[in-house]
Design a protein around this motif. Structure first.
Motif, mmCIF file in Angstrom:
data_model
loop_
_atom_site.group_PDB
_atom_site.id
_atom_site.type_symbol
_atom_site.label_atom_id
_atom_site.label_comp_id
_atom_site.label_asym_id
_atom_site.label_seq_id
_atom_site.Cartn_x
_atom_site.Cartn_y
_atom_site.Cartn_z
ATOM 1 N N ALA A 315 0.816 -1.218 0.000
ATOM 2 C CA ALA A 315 0.000 0.000 0.000
ATOM 3 C C ALA A 315 0.848 1.264 0.000
ATOM 4 O O ALA A 315 0.560 2.224 -0.732
ATOM 5 N N THR A 319 0.886 4.044 -3.046
ATOM 6 C CA THR A 319 0.439 5.404 -2.736
ATOM 7 C C THR A 319 1.519 6.426 -3.082
ATOM 8 O O THR A 319 1.232 7.482 -3.664
ATOM 9 N N CYS A 418 -5.799 0.750 -1.457
ATOM 10 C CA CYS A 418 -6.910 0.631 -0.501
ATOM 11 C C CYS A 418 -7.480 -0.790 -0.493
ATOM 12 O O CYS A 418 -7.825 -1.337 0.561
ATOM 13 N N SER A 422 -7.424 -3.400 2.789
ATOM 14 C CA SER A 422 -8.677 -3.901 3.349
ATOM 15 C C SER A 422 -8.793 -5.412 3.262
ATOM 16 O O SER A 422 -9.492 -6.034 4.040
#
Length: 443
Positions: A315, A319, A418, A422
């Motif tokens: 992640a 990002t 994301c 999750s």
């Protein structure tokens, strides 16, 4: 020899035997896949292709890849990695040479589509094969060891491809020789592969008796432990919730990754127009950018193994890549140098996520189920390789610049980060519970 020394010597031998060879094979694979971006600097003008035509042709490779990925991986499980990987490399080498002789958009589309069909399952077969020779705790480092070929191929291919564009032999243009000469190594390595690789640990002749026994015992034990987590067949793994969500995350990531990767030579050419850089100079600049991405991939892979953490490594990398991509598009008119710096950061983030991401599926699946899951994730994800370049080309033709395209690609990668964050909580919890049960049984 104590267990620690036995583990160290065995792992070292496996690494020295497999990683350099698989790295070389994968390097040639990536080179043959992305050299289309450099060919575009000359080919598009020669054949009269628009950005949209080029983007569609560059991306349709992944449509062929998608359609054959899962069934081709199932074939590997039946015929063995040695024969299957060899077949893939020889077939794609022949088809890559044929791309040099396309004349029309339809011929271009067909050649790229068939190239994707030929190469389908190559990557998941490599990951599944390599994972079967290592303990789980070494997966990310091992995967990074050969996956560094992705930026490595670009680092080597950037100056090489731009150099090949300058040659003109036998009435063939540079872009044609680029496809021909960069395909020949795949043909040679494909033949060598048949004799070099072993399908199973039991077939190995380059480990001594104690090392082979230790490796069989430890990988068998881990396989049984994973089966307590999720004991799936090949087809059942394709329906698993975690596998499907990983596929969605990989799809969004690949939209951004291939969207920029296929057009990076053209983007760089546009940025450098004010300084009148030659194609060869751009090649060296891109090569340096990909060297930075290689270093990042290794460092992230080592960090992921050391901390035994995957999802946040993925992640954060994605990002950072997205943010750098968007910033680069905003400052491109004011500072060419800074724009290249942020493009380099974007590449580092996009490549850095690879090793921890692909260490996730083997952490909860094994055997044919792992091969099927990796194939499905890679297959669905690589559809992003079709949509990304096509959308970038379409937006470029419509707006006249890459600015909007870069924002779109960045947003796609943020969505991917994301999804991954999750998702993997579930797999992590199941893994931890299984480990507790195993510890109770052994205590």
């Amino acid at each position: 020899m104590d267990q620690f020394a036995l583990e160290s010597s065995t792992t070292k031998k496996v690494t020295l035997r497999l990683i350099p060879f698989l790295f070389l094979c994968f390097t040639i694979s990536i080179l043959d896949r992305v050299n289309i971006g450099f060919a575009a600097l000359q080919m598009n003008k020669d054949l009269g292709f628009s950005n949209a035509i080029f983007g569609f042709g560059a991306g349709i490779f992944f449509l062929g890849y998608f359609l054959l990925e899962v069934p081709a991986s199932a074939m590997m499980a039946k015929v063995g990695a040695r024969k299957w990987i060899s077949r893939i490399m020889v077939t794609w080498a022949i088809l890559a040479i044929l791309v040099a002789f396309v004349k029309t958009p339809m011929e271009f589309y067909m050649a790229r589509f068939l190239l994707g069909v030929a190469e389908a399952s190559f990557y998941p077969c490599m990951v599944a094969y390599l994972s079967s020779f290592y303990q789980t705790k070494h997966h990310a480092k091992a995967i990074a060891g050969f996956m560094v070929a992705i930026p490595g191929a670009n680092a080597l291919g950037s100056p090489l491809s731009t150099y090949l564009l300058s040659i003109n032999w036998l009435s063939l243009a540079g872009w044609q020789w680029l496809f021909i000469l960069e395909a020949i190594p795949a043909l040679i390595l494909g033949i060598i592969c048949f004799f070099y690789l072993d399908d199973r640990i039991e077939d190995i002749k380059w480990l001594n008796k104690d090392e082979k026994k230790w490796l069989i015992d430890v990988t068998t034990k881990e396989r049984l432990e994973k089966q307590q987590i999720k004991h799936y067949t090949f087809l059942q793994a394709l329906k698993d919730r975690d596998v499907l969500i990983l596929s969605a995350g990989y799809f969004c990531w690949m939209v951004g990754y291939y969207g920029i990767n296929m057009f990076l030579p053209s983007i760089s050419k546009g940025l450098s127009e004010a300084t009148a850089l030659s194609n060869q100079s751009i090649g060296w600049i891109l090569g340096l950018m990909y060297v930075c991405a290689m270093v990042t991939m290794i460092l992230v892979g080592n960090s992921s193994d050391k901390k035994n953490e995957r999802r946040w490594h993925v992640a954060v990398c994605l990002t950072v890549s997205a943010a750098a991509m968007i910033i680069s598009s905003y400052i491109s008119n004011s500072s060419v140098i800074l724009s290249f710096v942020f493009l380099t950061i974007a590449l580092c983030g996009a490549f850095g996520a690879y090793a921890p991401f692909w260490a996730i599926p083997p952490s909860f699946l094994t055997g044919a189920a792992a091969a099927g899951a990796i194939a499905l994730i890679n297959s669905i994800g690589n559809l992003g390789g079709f949509f990304g370049p096509y959308i970038v080309g379409y937006i470029k033709d419509t707006t006249g610049s890459f600015h909007t395209s870069m924002i779109f690609l960045g947003v796609s990668m943020i969505i991917s980060s994301c999804i991954v964050v999750s998702l993997v909580k579930q797999s992590g919890k199941v893994q931890s519970k299984s480990d507790e049960n195993i510890l109770k049984k052994t205590s």
